[in-house]
Motif scaffolding. Structure first.
Motif, PDB file in Angstrom:
ATOM      1  N   SER B 175       0.764  -1.225  -0.028  1.00 60.04           N
ATOM      2  CA  SER B 175      -0.017  -0.074  -0.069  1.00 60.04           C
ATOM      3  C   SER B 175       0.682   1.318   0.040  1.00 60.04           C
ATOM      4  CB  SER B 175      -0.850   0.057   1.317  1.00 60.04           C
ATOM      5  OG  SER B 175      -1.766  -1.065   1.217  1.00 60.04           O
ATOM      6  N   TRP B 176       1.880   1.209   0.875  1.00 61.08           N
ATOM      7  CA  TRP B 176       2.718   2.481   0.880  1.00 61.08           C
ATOM      8  C   TRP B 176       3.548   2.717  -0.296  1.00 61.08           C
ATOM      9  CZ3 TRP B 176       1.241   6.866   3.634  1.00 61.08           C
ATOM     10  CH2 TRP B 176       0.394   6.391   4.599  1.00 61.08           C
ATOM     11  N   VAL B 177       3.942   1.536  -0.962  1.00 66.13           N
ATOM     12  CA  VAL B 177       4.708   1.692  -2.015  1.00 66.13           C
ATOM     13  C   VAL B 177       3.844   2.449  -3.164  1.00 66.13           C
ATOM     14  CG1 VAL B 177       5.978   0.481  -4.104  1.00 66.13           C
ATOM     15  CG2 VAL B 177       6.567   0.046  -1.506  1.00 66.13           C
ATOM     16  N   GLN B 178       2.570   1.986  -3.401  1.00 65.12           N
ATOM     17  CA  GLN B 178       1.682   2.404  -4.319  1.00 65.12           C
ATOM     18  C   GLN B 178       1.449   3.694  -3.921  1.00 65.12           C
ATOM     19  OE1 GLN B 178      -1.305  -0.618  -3.620  1.00 65.12           O
ATOM     20  NE2 GLN B 178      -0.501  -1.808  -5.354  1.00 65.12           N
ATOM     21  N   ILE B 179       1.206   4.218  -2.493  1.00 62.58           N
ATOM     22  CA  ILE B 179       0.666   5.611  -2.487  1.00 62.58           C
ATOM     23  C   ILE B 179       2.059   6.542  -2.694  1.00 62.58           C
ATOM     24  CG2 ILE B 179       0.537   7.336  -0.444  1.00 62.58           C
ATOM     25  CD1 ILE B 179      -1.001   5.008   0.862  1.00 62.58           C
ATOM     26  N   THR B 180       3.084   6.180  -2.373  1.00 59.60           N
ATOM     27  CA  THR B 180       4.241   6.927  -2.900  1.00 59.60           C
ATOM     28  C   THR B 180       4.635   7.064  -4.287  1.00 59.60           C
ATOM     29  OG1 THR B 180       5.497   5.950  -1.055  1.00 59.60           O
ATOM     30  CG2 THR B 180       6.683   7.224  -2.399  1.00 59.60           C
ATOM     31  N   LYS B 181       4.168   6.096  -5.021  1.00 61.77           N
ATOM     32  CA  LYS B 181       4.202   5.862  -6.464  1.00 61.77           C
ATOM     33  C   LYS B 181       3.165   7.032  -7.103  1.00 61.77           C
ATOM     34  CE  LYS B 181       1.856   4.414  -9.833  1.00 61.77           C
ATOM     35  NZ  LYS B 181       1.102   3.172 -10.351  1.00 61.77           N
ATOM     36  N   ALA B 182       1.875   7.021  -6.488  1.00 60.64           N
ATOM     37  CA  ALA B 182       1.042   7.653  -6.752  1.00 60.64           C
ATOM     38  C   ALA B 182       1.385   9.325  -6.951  1.00 60.64           C
ATOM     39  CB  ALA B 182      -0.529   7.336  -6.050  1.00 60.64           C
ATOM     40  N   PHE B 183       1.976   9.654  -5.652  1.00 58.90           N
ATOM     41  CA  PHE B 183       2.388  11.026  -5.324  1.00 58.90           C
ATOM     42  C   PHE B 183       3.444  11.505  -6.430  1.00 58.90           C
ATOM     43  CE2 PHE B 183       0.169  10.853  -1.230  1.00 58.90           C
ATOM     44  CZ  PHE B 183      -0.618  11.954  -1.689  1.00 58.90           C
ATOM     45  N   LEU B 184       4.221  10.414  -6.739  1.00 56.79           N
ATOM     46  CA  LEU B 184       5.360  10.906  -7.682  1.00 56.79           C
ATOM     47  C   LEU B 184       4.799  10.876  -9.198  1.00 56.79           C
ATOM     48  CD1 LEU B 184       8.237   8.301  -6.718  1.00 56.79           C
ATOM     49  CD2 LEU B 184       8.147  10.735  -6.727  1.00 56.79           C
ATOM     50  N   LEU B 185       4.038   9.967  -9.370  1.00 53.54           N
ATOM     51  CA  LEU B 185       3.353  10.030 -10.928  1.00 53.54           C
ATOM     52  C   LEU B 185       2.662  11.275 -11.082  1.00 53.54           C
ATOM     53  CD1 LEU B 185       2.810   8.611 -13.439  1.00 53.54           C
ATOM     54  CD2 LEU B 185       1.020   7.122 -12.700  1.00 53.54           C
ATOM     55  N   LEU B 186       1.700  11.644 -10.081  1.00 54.42           N
ATOM     56  CA  LEU B 186       1.012  12.779 -10.303  1.00 54.42           C
ATOM     57  C   LEU B 186       1.731  14.027 -10.406  1.00 54.42           C
ATOM     58  CD1 LEU B 186      -2.086  12.372  -7.994  1.00 54.42           C
ATOM     59  CD2 LEU B 186      -2.197  12.426 -10.248  1.00 54.42           C
ATOM     60  N   GLY B 187       2.894  14.087  -9.316  1.00 55.91           N
ATOM     61  CA  GLY B 187       3.714  15.266  -9.607  1.00 55.91           C
ATOM     62  C   GLY B 187       4.588  15.553 -10.536  1.00 55.91           C
ATOM     63  N   GLY B 188       5.098  14.204 -11.292  1.00 52.82           N
ATOM     64  CA  GLY B 188       5.697  14.252 -12.420  1.00 52.82           C
ATOM     65  C   GLY B 188       4.898  14.900 -13.454  1.00 52.82           C
ATOM     66  N   THR B 189       3.653  14.089 -13.815  1.00 52.30           N
ATOM     67  CA  THR B 189       2.587  14.703 -14.781  1.00 52.30           C
ATOM     68  C   THR B 189       2.307  15.969 -14.700  1.00 52.30           C
ATOM     69  OG1 THR B 189       1.800  12.469 -14.328  1.00 52.30           O
ATOM     70  CG2 THR B 189       0.684  13.650 -15.945  1.00 52.30           C
ATOM     71  N   PHE B 190       2.056  16.392 -13.434  1.00 50.92           N
ATOM     72  CA  PHE B 190       1.905  17.850 -13.163  1.00 50.92           C
ATOM     73  C   PHE B 190       2.749  18.825 -13.751  1.00 50.92           C
ATOM     74  CE2 PHE B 190       1.320  21.711 -10.555  1.00 50.92           C
ATOM     75  CZ  PHE B 190       0.145  22.222 -10.971  1.00 50.92           C
ATOM     76  N   ILE B 191       4.023  18.308 -13.303  1.00 50.59           N
ATOM     77  CA  ILE B 191       5.100  19.454 -13.669  1.00 50.59           C
ATOM     78  C   ILE B 191       5.162  19.482 -15.274  1.00 50.59           C
ATOM     79  CG2 ILE B 191       7.834  19.691 -13.903  1.00 50.59           C
ATOM     80  CD1 ILE B 191       7.853  18.120 -11.009  1.00 50.59           C
ATOM     81  N   LEU B 192       5.194  18.239 -15.860  1.00 48.44           N
ATOM     82  CA  LEU B 192       5.220  18.331 -17.464  1.00 48.44           C
ATOM     83  C   LEU B 192       3.728  18.911 -18.050  1.00 48.44           C
ATOM     84  CD1 LEU B 192       6.069  14.587 -18.426  1.00 48.44           C
ATOM     85  CD2 LEU B 192       7.362  16.877 -18.527  1.00 48.44           C
ATOM     86  N   PHE B 193       2.601  18.734 -17.334  1.00 49.16           N
ATOM     87  CA  PHE B 193       1.407  19.362 -17.916  1.00 49.16           C
ATOM     88  C   PHE B 193       1.741  20.925 -17.712  1.00 49.16           C
ATOM     89  CE2 PHE B 193      -2.812  20.906 -16.116  1.00 49.16           C
ATOM     90  CZ  PHE B 193      -3.550  20.687 -17.626  1.00 49.16           C
ATOM     91  N   ILE B 194       2.119  21.444 -16.713  1.00 47.74           N
ATOM     92  CA  ILE B 194       2.260  22.937 -16.722  1.00 47.74           C
ATOM     93  C   ILE B 194       3.240  23.451 -17.514  1.00 47.74           C
ATOM     94  CG2 ILE B 194       3.138  24.821 -15.091  1.00 47.74           C
ATOM     95  CD1 ILE B 194       0.534  23.628 -14.410  1.00 47.74           C
ATOM     96  N   LEU B 195       4.397  22.953 -17.654  1.00 45.20           N
ATOM     97  CA  LEU B 195       5.609  23.061 -19.033  1.00 45.20           C
ATOM     98  C   LEU B 195       4.654  23.127 -20.284  1.00 45.20           C
ATOM     99  CD1 LEU B 195       8.587  21.431 -17.619  1.00 45.20           C
ATOM    100  CD2 LEU B 195       8.269  23.651 -17.649  1.00 45.20           C
ATOM    101  N   VAL B 196       3.874  22.065 -20.573  1.00 48.66           N
ATOM    102  CA  VAL B 196       3.372  21.967 -21.961  1.00 48.66           C
ATOM    103  C   VAL B 196       2.344  23.220 -22.168  1.00 48.66           C
ATOM    104  CG1 VAL B 196       1.382  20.768 -23.106  1.00 48.66           C
ATOM    105  CG2 VAL B 196       3.630  19.555 -22.302  1.00 48.66           C
ATOM    106  N   LEU B 197       1.382  23.422 -21.181  1.00 45.06           N
ATOM    107  CA  LEU B 197       0.662  24.379 -21.226  1.00 45.06           C
ATOM    108  C   LEU B 197       1.372  25.848 -21.384  1.00 45.06           C
ATOM    109  CD1 LEU B 197      -2.237  23.971 -18.737  1.00 45.06           C
ATOM    110  CD2 LEU B 197      -2.230  23.148 -21.078  1.00 45.06           C
TER     111      LEU B 197
END
Lengths: 109, 507
Positions: B175-197
């Motif tokens: 569970s905690w590996v999954q939670i950590t990964k979810a935040f990493l994935l969301l964070g990484g995607t968010f950074i790319l998203f803002i840069l693209v926009l």
């Protein structure tokens, strides 16, 4: 009291039947709407070109529909949470009713 | 550059092992091992579900799919998004109310027969192994692409790590590996998203205008039909995606990690929000890749478009962002496979060993030992299969697992919860028909047979659709119906199921 008897009594409670009917109606209608609004998109994009018309500038109706599916998801998410908490209240009442009914019966025995 | 990637990969390995170390300290009994003690909070489980579900192949595949096929790429995600409404409306709460550790527990809450438990566990193991193989093959290919470690060692690294998490830390570590990964994935995607926009002055219309002229497809890029030539296949695939999640064992067992139906509801709501926000951002990353990198370059790096997201990161944020996104993809692989190992292992240890072999009478100690042995055996089987199928199409393997889940698991789950007349014979036929119809139809499909040799065998496919969902899912239901009708047995347990699935077990 036997388990089976206990569950029969609870199922027979008017409150329980009432809750079941309400829940069934809500879940069936929602699921049906979700199915239709979703599957209509691949059906329409596969067999017709009506959605290729422009909605705003370069954004076509197909894209609009796809984004509406996101909004629909959020809507149904919020709706479910609301409805479910109203069912929670009904359930509390049913549990109270059941406890009363069952303890009375047990006292009589 | 390679040094940054390797450092970040190692950081992720260390972080997950630290999580496992602390989880191992509290994983002392089966309840802890299978369900993290049932003590996760709603938001934690919700984030973990999304971390369990958003796989590396879906992250890289969706961005690449949108970049290369425009509108048709949406069909990789829309069904998956809406499938969470199906989980929410039809499955999550009754499942939590009736089950304990595994899917089979829920079905045997109504039909107390070893045969039912056996087939339910068989389906869980089959689906889990297919899904794990899909993830492992994808992982091997990805790690090779991202940091150049060859296929076989990559597989072994991932295999050892996922086994260690589950073996020592059970559901808590997972569970905690999954939670950590979810935040990493969301964070990484968010950074790319803002840069693209920011490249398009935060103007959505502007992005659509740009991609309209950026690809070789021209205006057609924004219209349906680049990839999906066969309409019925697209509909069948979507049908399978929509219903698949609600039958996926590794997603469903996550609902046993919370204390009651209310918290299960909160979990699925949080998961739906997280996944939907992730998908919205992923669409724009696909656009960004199409407009800023270009179709030719994306295809040159990987024909399926799997390198679109990392390549986009490199263009927008240089080598460090590339390394970060590569590391996020790696964390994603680890979190997803760990969840699947756990679902396969619990079916083996809890259902086959304790439920059937020991008739539910194994001691705590024996059960925990069986669970630990199973969490070594399951990954070993999956890794051995993965070694032989590395050339199979990953997307096909993944969609096969989802269609299996929708055809072999979902019908029996829904009929158990909602159909008064359903009985033991019906449950068994539903599971058998769902499982075998999917496998047989796939064996006869264009994925396996191709006249010009692009598949496993040369020849004309007997079944025309690549995804059999539209046939096999109804067959699963019909199997349940006919099996029930043909048997004289009347189920007396439904009143209890009706009460417990609605009110919980504490009535």
């Amino acid at each position: 009291m036997r388990d089976e008897e206990k569950y029969e009594k609870i199922v027979a409670l008017p409150g329980f039947q009432d809750m079941l009917a309400k829940k069934k109606k809500f879940i069936l209608t929602s699921t049906l709407i979700i199915f239709i609004l979703f599957l209509a998109l691949p059906v329409l994009t596969s067999y017709s070109t009506v959605l290729n018309h422009t909605f705003i500038g370069p954004i076509t109706w197909a894209w609009f529909w796809a984004f509406m599916l996101f909004i629909m998801t959020w809507f149904f998410c919020v709706l479910y949470t609301k409805k479910a908490s109203s069912f929670d209240q009904l359930n509390e009442k049913i549990k109270e009713e059941a406890n009363k009914e069952l303890t009375v019966k047990e006292a009589n025995v | 550059m390679n040094d940054t990637v390797i450092t970040l990969f190692l950081l992720i390995v260390v972080a997950t092992l630290v999580i496992t170390y602390f989880a191992a300290k509290i994983t002392k009994n089966t309840n802890q091992f299978y369900t993290a003690g049932g003590e996760l909070k709603g938001w934690q489980n919700g984030v973990a579900i999304s971390g369990d579900f958003m796989s590396a192949s879906s992250f890289l595949g969706i961005v690449g799919g949108i970049a290369l096929t425009g509108f048709d790429g949406l069909y990789l995600l829309l069904g998956a998004l809406l499938s969470y409404l199906i989980v929410m409306y039809l499955v999550a709460e009754p499942l939590r109310n009736l089950g304990k550790y595994t899917l089979a527990d829920m079905i045997t809450a109504r039909f107390k027969a070893n045969k039912v438990r056996g087939f339910a566990a068989l389906n869980t193991v089959t689906i889990s192994v297919f899904y794990m193989v899909a993830q492992l093959v994808g992982a091997g290919v990805l790690i090779k692409m991202l940091i150049g470690i060859p296929y076989v060692p990559s597989l072994i690294i991932v295999g050892v790590l996922m086994t260690v998490y589950v073996l020592f830390g059970g559901m808590t570590a997972t569970s905690w590996v999954q939670i950590t990964k979810a935040f990493l994935l969301l964070g990484g995607t968010f950074i790319l998203f803002i840069l693209v926009l920011s490249k398009f002055h935060f103007n959505i219309i502007d992005i659509f205008e740009k991609v309209k002229s950026a690809t070789p497809f021209g205006e057609k890029y924004l219209e349906p039909g680049i990839k999906n030539k066969n309409g019925l296949d697209a509909i069948s695939l979507n049908f399978g995606l929509l219903l698949g999640t609600a039958g996926l064992p590794h997603v469903l067992i996550r609902f046993f990690t919370v204390k009651d139906a209310k918290t299960a509801r909160k979990s699925v709501t949080v998961a739906t929000w997280v996944i939907s926000i992730f998908y919205v951002m992923a669409i724009f990353l696909g656009f960004g890749a199409a407009a800023l990198i270009g179709t030719d370059k994306i295809i040159a790096e990987n024909p399926a478009g799997n390198m679109a997201a990392p390549a986009l990161a490199r263009i927008l944020g240089g080598d460090f962002l590339f390394a970060f996104i590569a590391a996020v993809a790696f964390a994603t692989i680890l979190a997803v496979v760990a969840g699947i190992v756990l679902s396969g292992a619990s079916a083996f240890a809890h259902d086959f060993y304790n439920g059937i072999l020991k008739r539910g009478k194994a001691t705590e100690k024996q059960q925990l030992k069986a669970a630990r042995i199973a969490s070594i055996v399951v990954p070993v089987i999956a890794i051995i299969i993965s070694l032989f199928v590395q050339n199979l199409n990953v997307a096909f393997l993944g969609s096969l697992a989802l269609t299996l889940a929708a055809s072999a698991n979902l019908p029996v789950i829904l009929l158990t919860i909602y159909w008064r007349r359903f009985n033991t014979a019906g449950a068994i036929t539903s599971m058998i028909v769902g499982l075998f119809s999917t496998i047989i139809l796939v064996l006869l499909s264009p994925n396996v047979w191709d006249p010009s040799g692009h598949a496993i065998f040369v020849g004309k496919p007997l079944f025309p659709l690549a995804s059999p969902g539209i046939v096999s899912i109804p067959l699963g239901f019909i199997g349940g119906l006919i099996g029930t009708m043909l048997s004289k047995e009347k189920d007396k347990n439904y009143q209890k199921i009706l009460v417990q699935s609605n009110l919980g077990q504490d009535v």
